[in-house]
Design an enzyme around this catalytic site. Structure first.
Site, short mmCIF file in Angstrom:
data_model
loop_
_atom_site.label_atom_id
_atom_site.label_comp_id
_atom_site.label_asym_id
_atom_site.label_seq_id
_atom_site.Cartn_x
_atom_site.Cartn_y
_atom_site.Cartn_z
N CYS A 1 0.85 -1.19 0.00
CA CYS A 1 0.00 0.00 0.00
C CYS A 1 0.89 1.24 0.00
O CYS A 1 2.10 1.14 0.21
CB CYS A 1 -0.93 0.00 1.21
SG CYS A 1 -0.10 0.26 2.79
N PRO A 2 0.33 2.43 -0.24
CA PRO A 2 1.17 3.62 -0.36
C PRO A 2 2.07 3.91 0.82
O PRO A 2 3.19 4.36 0.65
CB PRO A 2 0.13 4.75 -0.56
CG PRO A 2 -0.99 4.07 -1.25
CD PRO A 2 -1.06 2.70 -0.63
#
Length: 500
Positions: free
Chosen positions: A9-10
């Site tokens: 994920c970011p």
């Protein structure tokens, strides 16, 4: 079947590991084997080549580009976002089964051998950006910022908690103890020595916040050539008192300057020295010029104005700010809006006054409390009105107690993914109540994370817990009320009822 998966994920924190766990549980429930590689902030342990080669299919549960993607070439692939892997892991596993069967059928018809060639070994793990190639401008800007935030968070956590421990042991007057006394006169049996040690180490870690934020924004834009101008620009932002606003500006200036220089065509003789000498030299000089001569004064004035505005907040204005921060923390549960509020609080914490009633310390307390409320409120709702929730949601509710208590807002994601129109407004309402109450009460917090486990570092802890409980009750009440308007039976529960 045998599957391999990659989750990322970011920010590389909660979503990454929650997706991995959800896929592992769903695969086991379906009778399959799965090995998941988490490309998160804790680092990367690449999947063994033989494990990839033996896999029937590959699952990418990623919102950013998967590192070393070429290792999986030739394998049937299911590519989904992290949130879908968390909320609908069983469906993702079913899709992997389907693509594996289809691939096997195609290979059988073509007379191809039943096993794939051994996948190439992964390259050594390196620094990675959180930017998806080919994304739109708005998405890239968000991902550039998130890259900087993700690399900044370890410094926030380490520095903030060490400073908080120093104040807890030695009081706020510990700031008057010189660093030289720690070096020259440290006493293992003195609480003052330990408090001063924790404070100065934490302050050193906090000193890197803005340079790291700026450096990795620039890194996300221009890769390694952007690091030097970004970090130096961030340090200059601190030197001119431009704060985190200056750090963000320095990251973009350094990154785009380095990117522009790297794209200038040069002869073969200069190609070897461009990334080592020319790009960092020129980009750092240009970034320094821009930060000191052009942007330093206006950004410093903006940062000073923001600080003065925060310091001058009283009464209703404090409550409104707390409500706004609460809404932001709950809106996307660990996403960009949540991280904006969190970064606002932690960077303010880095420059907070040492007085116990500093507005920045109150903001940090409000942000953490508002982030704890969504999972706790939803967990409470699954206990109060079980029949409104599916069996899977009730299972998630049991885990949400610990996640919420630990300030992991992402514990609310499975509920929001399954019923966003009812859940998201409910958790926003609860977090707004909690944020407003904390700001109104004036709770303080020096630690940037930790949830209930840093209760000893919170001012007026009993009232702080009351604010969290109030927000959780509001969340539970809202979600129960909205779900009661239109009850959709869970197929699993219906099947159990028919069998009974």
């Amino acid at each position: 079947m045998k599957f391999v998966a990659v989750s990322s994920c970011p920010t590389g924190i909660a979503h990454t590991y929650m997706a991995a766990e959800a896929l592992e549980q769903a695969a086991r429930a379906a009778g399959h084997e799965i090995t998941v590689e988490t490309q998160g902030s804790a680092g990367l342990s690449p999947l063994p080549a033989e494990t990839i080669a033996a896999a029937d299919a590959v699952i990418f549960a990623a919102d950013v580009e998967v590192r070393d993607r070429g290792r999986f070439d030739g394998k049937p692939l299911v590519d989904v976002g992290v949130k879908r892997a968390i909320s609908a892991a069983a469906d993702v596993i079913s899709e992997a089964e389907q693509v594996a069967r289809e691939s096997a059928a195609v290979m059988a018809e073509a007379g191809a051998p039943g096993t794939s060639p051994v996948a190439p070994e992964a390259e050594p793990a390196a620094l990675a950006t959180k930017v998806t190639p080919g994304a739109g401008v708005g998405t890239r800007i968000r991902q550039w910022l998130m890259t900087g935030v993700s690399y900044m968070i370890p410094f926030v956590a380490a520095g903030g908690i060490l400073i908080a421990l120093g104040f807890m042991i030695g009081g706020y007057e510990i700031v008057d103890v010189e660093l030289s006394s720690v070096v020259e006169d440290f006493n293992v049996f003195s609480s003052t020595s330990w408090a001063a040690l924790f404070f100065h180490v934490g302050a050193a870690a906090f000193g890197f916040l803005v340079p790291i934020l700026a450096g990795f924004i620039a890194f996300a834009i221009a890769d390694r050539p952007g690091l030097a101008p970004g970090v130096v620009g961030g340090a200059l932002a601190l030197a001119v008192d431009a704060g985190f606003l200056g750090g963000i500006a320095a990251g973009f200036v350094g990154g785009f300057t380095a990117l522009w220089i790297s794209r200038i065509p040069v002869g073969k003789a200069l190609r070897g020295v461009m990334p080592v000498v020319v790009i960092p030299l020129v980009a750092t000089a240009v970034t320094g010029l821009v930060m000191l001569v052009l942007l330093g004064a206006p950004l410093s004035a903006a940062a000073s104005g923001l600080e003065n505005w925060l310091t001058g907040l009283t009464g209703a204005n404090m409550v409104l700010l707390g409500a706004l921060l609460g809404l932001m923390m709950a809106f996307d549960m660990g996403g960009p809006v949540n991280k904006v509020a969190y970064t606002f609080a932690t960077t303010g914490l880095a420059g907070a006054a040492t007085a116990a009633d500093s507005t920045n310390l109150i903001i940090m307390a409000a942000v953490m409390a508002a982030g704890m409320t969504p999972p706790l409120g939803l967990a409470l709702a699954t206990v109060v009105r079980k029949r409104l929730f599916s069996r899977a949601e009730r299972e998630n509710g049991r885990a949400a107690w610990l996640l919420g208590a630990s300030f992991i807002t992402e514990g609310a994601i499975p509920f929001a993914a399954a019923d966003p129109l009812r859940v998201i407004p409910s958790i926003m309402a609860g977090s707004a109540v909690t944020g407003a109450m904390v700001m109104g009460i004036g709770n303080t917090l020096r630690a940037p994370h930790g949830g209930i486990w840093v209760i000893g570092l919170i001012g007026q802890p009993a009232l702080y817990l009351l604010a969290i409980v109030a927000g959780a009750v509001v969340t539970a009440g809202c979600v129960i009320g909205l779900k009661s308007l239109r009850r959709v039976p869970d197929p699993e529960d219906a099947a159990v009822a028919v069998g009974a």
